[in-house]
Design a protein around this motif. Structure first.
Motif, PDB file in Angstrom:
ATOM      1  N   ASP A   1      20.915  60.236  18.275  1.00 27.09           N
ATOM      2  CA  ASP A   1      21.621  59.948  19.758  1.00 27.09           C
ATOM      3  C   ASP A   1      20.202  60.215  20.044  1.00 27.09           C
ATOM      4  OD1 ASP A   1      23.798  59.592  18.034  1.00 27.09           O
ATOM      5  OD2 ASP A   1      24.681  61.836  19.133  1.00 27.09           O
ATOM      6  N   PHE A   2      19.784  59.828  21.539  1.00 27.30           N
ATOM      7  CA  PHE A   2      19.278  59.559  22.188  1.00 27.30           C
ATOM      8  C   PHE A   2      19.585  60.172  23.323  1.00 27.30           C
ATOM      9  CE2 PHE A   2      17.909  55.564  20.725  1.00 27.30           C
ATOM     10  CZ  PHE A   2      16.668  55.472  20.764  1.00 27.30           C
ATOM     11  N   LEU A   3      18.397  61.512  24.266  1.00 27.47           N
ATOM     12  CA  LEU A   3      18.942  62.517  25.226  1.00 27.47           C
ATOM     13  C   LEU A   3      20.421  61.363  26.124  1.00 27.47           C
ATOM     14  CD1 LEU A   3      17.937  65.027  26.010  1.00 27.47           C
ATOM     15  CD2 LEU A   3      16.714  63.773  27.424  1.00 27.47           C
ATOM     16  N   GLY A   4      20.523  61.949  26.582  1.00 22.58           N
ATOM     17  CA  GLY A   4      21.903  61.625  27.351  1.00 22.58           C
ATOM     18  C   GLY A   4      23.033  60.501  26.451  1.00 22.58           C
ATOM     19  N   PHE A   5      22.746  61.279  25.315  1.00 20.86           N
ATOM     20  CA  PHE A   5      23.544  59.187  24.502  1.00 20.86           C
ATOM     21  C   PHE A   5      24.597  60.618  23.441  1.00 20.86           C
ATOM     22  CE2 PHE A   5      20.681  56.558  25.969  1.00 20.86           C
ATOM     23  CZ  PHE A   5      21.239  55.702  26.052  1.00 20.86           C
ATOM     24  N   GLY A   6      25.534  60.159  22.813  1.00 24.53           N
ATOM     25  CA  GLY A   6      26.307  61.192  22.223  1.00 24.53           C
ATOM     26  C   GLY A   6      26.790  62.174  22.082  1.00 24.53           C
ATOM     27  N   PHE A   7      26.267  62.470  21.110  1.00 25.76           N
ATOM     28  CA  PHE A   7      26.473  64.548  20.524  1.00 25.76           C
ATOM     29  C   PHE A   7      25.208  65.331  21.446  1.00 25.76           C
ATOM     30  CE2 PHE A   7      29.436  63.244  17.095  1.00 25.76           C
ATOM     31  CZ  PHE A   7      30.843  63.974  17.771  1.00 25.76           C
ATOM     32  N   SER A   8      23.834  64.718  21.304  1.00 23.50           N
ATOM     33  CA  SER A   8      22.568  65.675  22.389  1.00 23.50           C
ATOM     34  C   SER A   8      22.399  65.441  23.663  1.00 23.50           C
ATOM     35  CB  SER A   8      21.698  64.048  22.346  1.00 23.50           C
ATOM     36  OG  SER A   8      21.025  64.004  20.782  1.00 23.50           O
ATOM     37  N   ASP A   9      22.031  66.826  24.371  1.00 23.98           N
ATOM     38  CA  ASP A   9      22.428  67.457  25.585  1.00 23.98           C
ATOM     39  C   ASP A   9      22.016  65.708  26.369  1.00 23.98           C
ATOM     40  OD1 ASP A   9      23.218  69.874  25.412  1.00 23.98           O
ATOM     41  OD2 ASP A   9      20.604  69.905  25.217  1.00 23.98           O
ATOM     42  N   LYS A  10      22.601  66.030  27.954  1.00 28.22           N
ATOM     43  CA  LYS A  10      22.943  65.423  28.617  1.00 28.22           C
ATOM     44  C   LYS A  10      22.795  66.074  30.717  1.00 28.22           C
ATOM     45  CE  LYS A  10      26.289  62.612  25.895  1.00 28.22           C
ATOM     46  NZ  LYS A  10      27.685  62.188  25.510  1.00 28.22           N
ATOM     47  N   PRO A  11      21.478  66.091  30.300  1.00 26.88           N
ATOM     48  CA  PRO A  11      20.859  66.987  31.589  1.00 26.88           C
ATOM     49  C   PRO A  11      20.631  66.349  33.057  1.00 26.88           C
ATOM     50  CG  PRO A  11      19.136  66.781  30.274  1.00 26.88           C
ATOM     51  CD  PRO A  11      20.712  65.634  29.394  1.00 26.88           C
ATOM     52  N   ARG A  12      21.415  66.716  33.393  1.00 28.62           N
ATOM     53  CA  ARG A  12      21.211  66.078  35.020  1.00 28.62           C
ATOM     54  C   ARG A  12      21.397  67.693  36.080  1.00 28.62           C
ATOM     55  NH1 ARG A  12      27.054  67.204  34.166  1.00 28.62           N
ATOM     56  NH2 ARG A  12      28.433  68.227  35.673  1.00 28.62           N
ATOM     57  N   PRO A  13      20.541  67.243  36.950  1.00 27.85           N
ATOM     58  CA  PRO A  13      19.713  65.529  37.068  1.00 27.85           C
ATOM     59  C   PRO A  13      18.634  65.820  36.195  1.00 27.85           C
ATOM     60  CG  PRO A  13      19.349  66.883  39.026  1.00 27.85           C
ATOM     61  CD  PRO A  13      19.951  67.839  38.403  1.00 27.85           C
TER      62      PRO A  13
END
Length: 335
Positions: free
Chosen positions: A103-115
């Protein structure tokens, strides 16, 4: 007097509406993500995580045919996840020794950092880091990609062409229904709104729900191959995991990156000598027929192409998994 009374009653009515709507909206904006279905939970449980610069990246790594040296790495599309490949996963393990997807970063079960500044360059570096993590950095790999993953594959191909140390050694590349040419790509209305919404984008991402998502995604499937409601819920659950709906506008920056780096990425496809194939669902409204296919064949005359049935659209590996798998095996067995 009558007019003042009418205005007073209208103000009281709007106050009552506000008192009702505000708590409902507040509750909605904090609604928890849907529970994972048994199938999606099993997918997550059978996978693993590795750390890239302090961020957790989910991946799947299955051992298939014993004694085969072949490795295939799967790169998924926007806005979904590695689960897009589940219908052809078993078939791939019958041909390859290792079947790997992330899962790319920001997708699925991977981390989704913001900003966070999401970029195709970072996603390509994550793929390289995963293969180093698995001890496969010196092995030749076959790349199989879809949509957003096609752009990541183009960047990996560019790095391979430059012969830079630490880069992947690519044996073959198979693309599918990705907008590799900005001039023939037709983003969905929802993508346009989120990408170009400016100050409204963070509000739109918070207001996005299953109804909006499903109505936005369903039209990119063929009329006879649309996902069931449970399949759409699986996709939505992957997006909502780790509050992924709140980073969709940031992820869509890839559309602008594709325009900016067209020469780099299309040039990589046109100049390398590794076998390249394209599996195409011709009813795709995002990469429409015949404009896309005509430009592809003109730009990449050495690439082979498999065109699936007329009713197959943007997600060919989900809409026609057997046709997709047969097309890919035909390509892999041709060299």
């Amino acid at each position: 007097m009558v007019r003042r009374d009418r205005l007073r009653r209208m103000r009281e009515w709007w106050v009552q509406v506000g008192l009702l709507v505000v708590p409902l909206l507040a509750a909605y904006l904090h609604i928890p993500p849907p529970q994972l279905s048994p199938a999606l939970h099993s997918w997550k449980s059978s996978g693993k995580f590795f750390t890239y610069k302090g961020l957790r990246i989910f991946y799947q790594d299955s051992v298939g045919v014993v004694g085969s040296p072949e490795i295939v790495v799967l790169l998924h599309g926007f806005p979904t996840s590695s689960y897009d490949w589940y219908k052809i996963w078993e078939g791939l393990t019958l041909r390859f020794h290792r079947v790997i997807a992330l899962d790319f970063l920001g997708f699925g079960f991977s981390d989704k950092p913001r900003p966070h500044h999401y970029s195709i360059f970072e996603q390509a570096s994550i793929v390289e880091a995963l293969l180093r993590h698995l001890g496969l950095q010196n092995r030749r790999v076959n790349l199989l990609s879809h949509d957003y993953g096609d752009i990541v594959a183009q960047e990996l191909l560019y790095r391979y062409k430059q012969n830079r140390s630490g880069r992947l050694t690519i044996k073959s590349l198979c693309l599918s229904n990705g907008g590799i040419f900005p001039e023939t790509h037709r983003p969905l209305l929802l993508q346009k709104l989120l990408k170009d919404g400016g100050l409204l984008s963070p509000i739109l991402t918070r207001l996005m729900n299953f109804f909006v998502f499903s109505r936005g995604l369903t039209p990119v499937f063929g009329p006879y191959t649309r996902p069931s409601e449970s399949e759409l819920w699986d996709m939505w659950a992957g997006i909502r995991n780790n509050d992924g709906n709140l980073v969709i506008d940031s992820l869509l920056e890839y559309i602008n990156q594709r325009k900016k780096f067209r020469r780099r990425w299309v040039g990589a496809l046109a100049s390398v000598t590794v076998p390249i194939h394209f599996i195409y669902g011709p009813l795709d409204p995002v990469n429409p027929y015949p404009e896309f296919l005509e430009l592809y064949r003109k730009t990449l005359p050495r690439s082979t192409v498999s065109i699936l049935d007329d009713h197959i659209s943007h997600y060919p590996q989900l809409e026609d998994p057997m046709g997709f798998l047969n097309a890919y095996m035909g390509f892999i067995n041709s060299f």
